[in-house]
Design a protein around this motif. Structure first.
Motif, mmCIF file in Angstrom:
data_model
loop_
_atom_site.group_PDB
_atom_site.id
_atom_site.type_symbol
_atom_site.label_atom_id
_atom_site.label_comp_id
_atom_site.label_asym_id
_atom_site.label_seq_id
_atom_site.Cartn_x
_atom_site.Cartn_y
_atom_site.Cartn_z
ATOM 1 N N CYS A 3 0.838 -1.191 0.000
ATOM 2 C CA CYS A 3 0.000 0.000 0.000
ATOM 3 C C CYS A 3 0.880 1.251 0.000
ATOM 4 O O CYS A 3 1.832 1.336 0.759
ATOM 5 C CB CYS A 3 -0.891 -0.014 1.238
ATOM 6 N N CYS A 6 0.098 3.173 3.704
ATOM 7 C CA CYS A 6 0.556 2.666 5.005
ATOM 8 C C CYS A 6 1.551 1.528 4.885
ATOM 9 O O CYS A 6 1.984 0.984 5.877
ATOM 10 C CB CYS A 6 -0.646 2.229 5.845
ATOM 11 N N GLY A 8 1.004 -1.353 4.002
ATOM 12 C CA GLY A 8 0.371 -2.623 4.356
ATOM 13 C C GLY A 8 0.352 -3.568 3.170
ATOM 14 O O GLY A 8 0.691 -3.185 2.041
ATOM 15 N N CYS A 36 -5.793 -2.884 0.381
ATOM 16 C CA CYS A 36 -4.885 -2.959 1.519
ATOM 17 C C CYS A 36 -5.565 -3.662 2.676
ATOM 18 O O CYS A 36 -6.675 -3.312 3.068
ATOM 19 C CB CYS A 36 -4.466 -1.549 1.929
ATOM 20 N N CYS A 39 -5.402 -0.699 5.808
ATOM 21 C CA CYS A 39 -6.207 0.526 5.859
ATOM 22 C C CYS A 39 -7.386 0.502 4.892
ATOM 23 O O CYS A 39 -8.208 1.406 4.890
ATOM 24 C CB CYS A 39 -5.336 1.760 5.599
HETATM 25 ZN ZN LIG Z 1 -2.815 0.726 3.512
#
Ligand SMILES: [Zn+2]
Length: 79
Positions: A3, A6, A8, A36, A39
């Motif tokens: 991501c 973040c 992720g 993601c 998030c």
């Molecule tokens: Zn994310």
């Protein structure tokens, strides 16, 4: 891929893409997306983004005749 917000982990899933054109809402369902797991940010590959653009362009001429919401199934349009 991770991501960009973040960092992720991105998961390959399908999501619903929504765009507003000339006061009408176009909803494209079952769009292959990278979501993601952390998030929930949704992103598309370049290929999918292009395909979405083409689907929107293809249905644009008919939009004014339609009701306020047009619902399209990605898997049918992209085939
Ligand atoms: Zn994310």
């Amino acid at each position: 891929m991770n991501c960009f917000l973040c960092k992720g982990q991105l998961e390959n899933k399908t999501s619903t893409f929504m765009v507003e054109i000339e006061n009408s809402i176009v909803i494209i369902k079952n769009v292959p997306s990278q979501i993601c797991s952390q998030c929930g940010e949704v992103s598309y590959t370049a290929t999918i983004a292009l395909q979405l653009e083409q689907i929107v362009e293809a249905i644009k001429p008919g939009i004014k005749l339609h009701t306020e919401i047009s619902i399209v199934n990605y898997t049918e349009q992209a085939a």
